[in-house]
Design an enzyme around this catalytic site. Structure first.
Site, PDB file in Angstrom:
ATOM      1  N   GLY B 331       1.533  62.566 101.882  1.00  0.00           N
ATOM      2  CA  GLY B 331       3.096  62.326 101.492  1.00  0.00           C
ATOM      3  C   GLY B 331       3.718  62.799 102.916  1.00  0.00           C
ATOM      4  O   GLY B 331       3.269  61.870 103.831  1.00  0.00           O
ATOM      5  N   SER B 332       5.090  62.877 103.131  1.00  0.00           N
ATOM      6  CA  SER B 332       5.876  63.085 104.517  1.00  0.00           C
ATOM      7  C   SER B 332       5.540  63.684 105.522  1.00  0.00           C
ATOM      8  O   SER B 332       6.046  63.479 106.224  1.00  0.00           O
ATOM      9  CB  SER B 332       7.145  63.271 104.361  1.00  0.00           C
ATOM     10  N   THR B 333       3.661  64.888 105.740  1.00  0.00           N
ATOM     11  CA  THR B 333       3.722  65.385 106.198  1.00  0.00           C
ATOM     12  C   THR B 333       3.398  64.650 107.180  1.00  0.00           C
ATOM     13  O   THR B 333       2.490  65.300 108.269  1.00  0.00           O
ATOM     14  CB  THR B 333       3.014  66.255 105.808  1.00  0.00           C
ATOM     15  N   LYS B 335       4.456  61.211 108.318  1.00  0.00           N
ATOM     16  CA  LYS B 335       5.921  61.559 109.002  1.00  0.00           C
ATOM     17  C   LYS B 335       5.516  61.202 110.628  1.00  0.00           C
ATOM     18  O   LYS B 335       5.703  59.928 111.533  1.00  0.00           O
ATOM     19  CB  LYS B 335       7.081  60.930 108.332  1.00  0.00           C
TER      20      LYS B 335
END
Lengths: 113, 606
Positions: B331-333, B335
């Site tokens: 997920g967003s980790t 980004k």
């Protein structure tokens, strides 16, 4: 009687067996010395064997002792680890001793030159 | 007178008799000599073997399994000697029969008749067995039910080996030895104790009852941890003391293993993770702390865990070292990596503004969208708000190969280098064709699955300013060899952006780290199920700190939180701050937030 006593006197001139044997020994000086050395070495073999056995016995005892101490040490180690558990220490520090983690406002940083 | 005497003596002498006596006596001596010669020279084997039976002994020199230490030299796995008791039912039966016959003889019975009468004999043996209190004591001291032990002892006298109890303490063994029971034997064994229990269970693994490593470190370094037993053949004297060593094979001491784990940090991490998993009713969780300067793993914990000292409740799902085996979409980790791709390629600059209007876009037939329209955003805001649109737009301007290559370089798709048992290299295949939409999803952490360890390695790379090091679980004297894969300047810029996550308007505004500047990223990813994405979430909190001179990378992962909360910041935030600040304090890292008062010693105070 006279004749008899003379006979007896003659008898005393008979060689003394023990002295003769000794004399015989001393004639063969080297053999005698070797014999003496054999005796010495035989006795020292006995002595050394005895001493080495004693040493071996004490070595065995010490090795046994080492193993016993190792065993004891391991059990003590496990015990120590049990008492030194992080969770347990933290629990005691918090509840019994009233300690807490320092906040940043409690901290003072010392910068060494 | 003398003549008479002489005559008398002479009359006693008979030549024939003298010869006979001489002959007889010499026969006796010759006979003795011949017998001695026969025994000693012609057939010496019997005498030798009889002598050996009485004096020759072989002793096994037991060697304990090697210990496992943490980086500070604290014992994590210790072998202690224990004793196992077994029974030889055949010998036991023989011993009992002997006793019964002896008793019968005292009573004046015909023992031969009794010995042939099997029924009567077995009845007597049973009675004798029941009368003997020592067997009850044996059952008591072993804490086994009387009926059970009776069955094992006298159930089938043709058997030769049955364990009564394994791994009893030497004190109990000594007691059993003194009972002097027939057919009961003791063997030395060792048992593994893990003083830290469930905190280190997954890293260390465990051994089976025979002392062979079957999980974790115990299995990985089984050869090094196992020594070789020695053997000593010796003669004993009448008192049982050793008097002559005939042959000795020295025991080979095993090696000890020094792990890179810091038990203090490990304990903090476990406690924090466990409370996060319990309070948010999550299925599982993992956390890792990595020293960014050396690549050493300082802590690796999973929840649920098990007690390695007692494997009764250790169900397979608890035993798994999830930090390296379980794969999730990060997920967003990831980004920050997408932003880095843009910076590294040069399509954007640190101060670039990305227009995310209108909050959604169509890429290759699918839609990428944010929760709301953020409009024009700086890179810092993209990280702060965790904007999917922002990172998708950034990666859109970068060639696919470059993006995928960067994801590969940071270690997604290969194992982290710990060589631990069961480590997964993740689900990421850089060689395949990537569609535009897949690249977009890659930028916000979907379309690939990685383990917590791999994510930790990526954050460790960020912490070290762009140098990628393989992770290691063993204590190192020199840092692991690292390779620069990212520009220092770009990494520093991204770390600054990642600090904004804790600011107002960030994804984790309520998470406060006391005393340290930390760069972090939250992650909330939906779990893929067959045919799409389901209702379950995986929450991440990953970061490095302190920002001024990064020392640690910390990743906390909570899988399937069961309560109402499913945002990364809420479920994993408290655990993250506790682990990060606790670990930094323990490592004596100076606080770099200016809330902490600093005094200079020795310098001129102005």
């Amino acid at each position: 009687m006279n004749t008899k006593s003379s006979v007896i006197k003659n008898n005393t001139r008979q060689p003394n067996l023990f002295i003769e044997i000794l004399k015989g020994f001393f004639k063969e000086k080297i053999v005698c010395l070797l014999l003496f050395l054999i005796f010495i070495s035989a006795l020292s073999v006995v002595q050394v064997t005895y001493a080495s056995r004693q040493k071996l016995i004490s070595q065995d005892k010490l090795l046994q002792q080492r193993d016993d101490l190792d065993l004891q040490w391991r059990y003590l180690l496990v015990e120590q680890e049990f008492y030194a558990q992080h969770v347990r220490i933290e629990e005691i520090a918090k509840s019994k001793l009233g300690m807490k983690r320092p906040q940043s406002k409690d901290e003072q940083v010392v910068i060494l030159p | 007178m003398r003549n008479v005497q002489r005559k008398k003596i002479k009359s006693n002498y008979h030549r024939g008799r003298f010869i006979i006596v001489c002959f007889c006596i010499s026969i006796v001596f010759v006979g003795l000599a011949a017998r001695a010669a026969y025994i000693q020279i012609i057939k010496p084997d019997m005498a030798v073997s009889e002598s050996n039976k009485r004096t020759l002994r072989v002793k096994k020199l037991h060697v304990q399994r090697g210990m496992i230490f943490d980086r500070m030299g604290k014992e994590l796995a210790v072998s202690v000697p224990v004793v196992s008791v077994y029974v030889d039912p055949k010998r036991l039966n023989e011993g009992l029969v002997k006793k019964v016959l002896k008793a019968a003889k005292k009573q004046g019975e015909d023992t031969k008749l009794l010995a042939e009468n099997d029924d009567l004999l077995s009845k007597r043996v049973k009675a004798h067995y029941k009368e003997d209190e020592r067997w009850k004591e044996l059952a008591d001291v072993l804490r086994v039910k009387q009926a059970k032990i009776d069955y094992r002892l006298v159930g089938d006298p043709t058997k030769r080996f049955i364990y009564l109890q394994r791994q009893i303490t030497p004190a109990v063994a000594e007691y059993i030895k003194r009972l002097k029971l027939p057919g009961i034997h003791l063997i030395d064994e060792s048992k593994r104790y893990y003083p830290a229990g469930e905190v280190t269970a997954h890293v260390l693994g465990f051994t089976n009852i025979d002392g062979k490593g079957i999980e974790g470190m115990e299995k990985l370094y089984d050869n090094a941890l196992t020594g070789t037993d020695g053997r000593r053949t010796y003669r004993k004297d009448a008192q049982g003391r050793e008097i002559e060593i005939l042959d000795e094979r020295e025991r080979v001491e095993p090696e000890s293993i020094h792990l890179s784990i810091d038990q203090r940090i490990q304990a903090i991490a476990y406690k924090a993770l466990k409370s996060a998993v319990l309070s948010f009713k999550a299925t599982s969780g993992s956390a890792m702390v990595v020293d960014v300067k050396t690549g050493e793993i300082l802590a690796m914990v999973n929840s649920p865990s098990y007690n390695p000292n007692n494997l009764k409740n250790a169900l397979p799902h608890k035993r798994r070292n999830r930090a390296i085996t379980d794969l999730f979409e990060p997920g967003s980790t990831v980004k920050p990596l997408a932003i880095l791709a843009g910076l590294e390629y040069g399509s954007i600059k640190e101060d670039s503004i990305i227009n995310t209007y209108p909050g959604y876009m169509r890429v290759g037939g699918s839609v990428v969208k944010d929760t709301r329209n953020y409009g024009k955003m700086s890179l810092r805001q993209i990280i702060q708000k965790s904007s999917n649109m922002g990172v998708a737009k950034v990666t859109k301007e970068v060639p696919k190969n470059f993006v995928v290559g960067l994801y590969e370089k940071v270690g997604f798709g290969e194992d982290t280098g710990t060589t631990m048992i069961g480590e997964s290299s993740g689900l990421f295949s850089p060689r395949r064709r990537w569609s535009d939409f897949e690249i977009a999803t890659l930028s916000f952490g979907y379309a690939l699955a990685i383990s917590t360890a791999q994510l930790s390695r990526f954050y460790a790379t960020l912490g070290s300013g762009g140098i990628s090091r393989p992770l290691t679980i063993l204590k190192q004297d020199t840092p692991m060899y690292g390779e620069r894969i990212l520009e220092q300047k770009n990494v520093n810029a991204v770390l600054e952006m990642m600090e904004s996550v804790f600011e107002r308007g960030g994804t984790a505004p309520n998470v406060k780290l006391d005393g340290y500047r930390v760069a972090a990223k939250t992650g909330t990813s939906k779990k893929a199920v067959a045919g799409g994405y389901g209702d379950e979430y995986v929450n991440y909190f990953a970061g490095v700190g302190p920002v001024s001179d990064p020392r640690l990378s910390v990743v906390v992962m909570v899988n399937e939180p069961g309560g109402d909360e499913y945002y990364g910041a809420t479920t994993t935030g408290p655990a993250f701050t506790e682990i990060m600040s606790g670990a930094l304090r323990i490592l004596n890292v100076a606080p770099d937030l200016n809330t902490v008062a600093a005094t200079k010693v020795g310098a001129n105070r102005g």
